[in-house]
Design a protein around this motif. Structure first.
Motif, mmCIF file in Angstrom:
data_model
loop_
_atom_site.group_PDB
_atom_site.id
_atom_site.type_symbol
_atom_site.label_atom_id
_atom_site.label_comp_id
_atom_site.label_asym_id
_atom_site.label_seq_id
_atom_site.Cartn_x
_atom_site.Cartn_y
_atom_site.Cartn_z
ATOM 1 N N VAL A 36 17.539 52.823 -9.919
ATOM 2 C CA VAL A 36 18.540 51.908 -10.471
ATOM 3 C C VAL A 36 18.331 50.502 -9.917
ATOM 4 N N THR A 37 18.454 49.532 -10.792
ATOM 5 C CA THR A 37 18.364 48.121 -10.408
ATOM 6 C C THR A 37 19.639 47.440 -10.914
ATOM 7 N N SER A 81 19.293 47.413 -14.713
ATOM 8 C CA SER A 81 19.457 48.709 -15.397
ATOM 9 C C SER A 81 20.899 49.196 -15.271
ATOM 10 N N LEU A 82 21.531 48.891 -14.151
ATOM 11 C CA LEU A 82 22.937 49.257 -13.958
ATOM 12 C C LEU A 82 23.812 48.540 -14.979
ATOM 13 N N LYS A 83 23.573 47.248 -15.141
ATOM 14 C CA LYS A 83 24.364 46.462 -16.097
ATOM 15 C C LYS A 83 24.164 47.002 -17.518
ATOM 16 N N ALA A 84 22.935 47.285 -17.888
ATOM 17 C CA ALA A 84 22.636 47.795 -19.232
ATOM 18 C C ALA A 84 23.253 49.175 -19.445
ATOM 19 N N ASP A 124 23.174 58.635 -14.174
ATOM 20 C CA ASP A 124 23.093 59.553 -13.038
ATOM 21 C C ASP A 124 21.643 59.707 -12.560
ATOM 22 N N ARG A 125 20.708 59.876 -13.525
ATOM 23 C CA ARG A 125 19.278 60.030 -13.182
ATOM 24 C C ARG A 125 18.752 58.806 -12.441
ATOM 25 N N GLN A 126 19.190 57.620 -12.871
ATOM 26 C CA GLN A 126 18.727 56.399 -12.202
ATOM 27 C C GLN A 126 19.149 56.374 -10.733
#
Length: 174
Positions: free
Chosen positions: A115-116, A119-122, A107-109
């Motif tokens: 968010v990238t 980072s979304l995938k992780a 949520d913070r990302q």
């Protein structure tokens, strides 16, 4: 025929209505989790994660304890069920807290627009892993109840929970 204007107006109203089911959720601290879900995760509650077991004749320790008197559990059965319940909560609560933190991080990302794709995938993989472990945790404790209850108690449980007695005749104790 005058049906097309009616169909068009119904489609317009329907599509406008379909766009609003999330209204109000934007104020949630963690957008993907309701206050009730956060409370349930923190308390180690099952939240329907064990329905595959529950609805196929494998009662959970929590509901068995709620129905202890009606199931006429012996003192040994109560003690065993309480141990299962306590162990389940001890395992589920930290997993619930971890899941809340992972959802909050995702949520913070988005909120910070950091968010990238990577980072979304992780983040989503981490959430999925924790959800899977949490679900397995709840399911395995349902599996454990079968060896504690008698076949008659299993049938009674299904009836008390409103499932009827059908489909619960294949119980074998391990």
């Amino acid at each position: 025929m005058k049906i097309w204007p009616l169909i068009a107006s119904i489609a317009l109203v329907t599509s406008a209505h379909a766009q609003t089911p999330y209204a109000g959720m934007q104020s949630r601290p963690i957008k993907a989790l309701s206050e009730q879900q956060v409370a349930d995760l923190n308390a180690g509650r099952g939240m329907g994660l064990a329905l595959a077991a529950e609805l196929n004749g494998y009662p959970g320790p929590s509901h068995v304890l709620e129905l202890a008197d009606k199931l006429e559990l012996s003192s040994d059965q109560r003690a065993s069920m309480l141990r299962l319940f306590d162990a389940m909560k001890a395992e589920a609560m930290p997993l619930g807290a971890k899941l809340i933190e992972q959802e909050a991080e995702l949520d913070r990302q988005f909120a910070a627009r950091t968010v990238t794709p990577e980072s979304l995938k992780a983040s989503t993989a981490a959430v999925a892993t924790t959800q899977g472990i949490l679900r397995e945790t709840h399911l395995k404790y349902h599996l454990s109840t079968e060896s504690i209850l008698t076949p008659a108690q299993m049938t009674k449980y299904a009836e008390l929970r409103g499932y009827g007695s059908g489909g619960h005749k294949r119980h074998h104790h391990h």
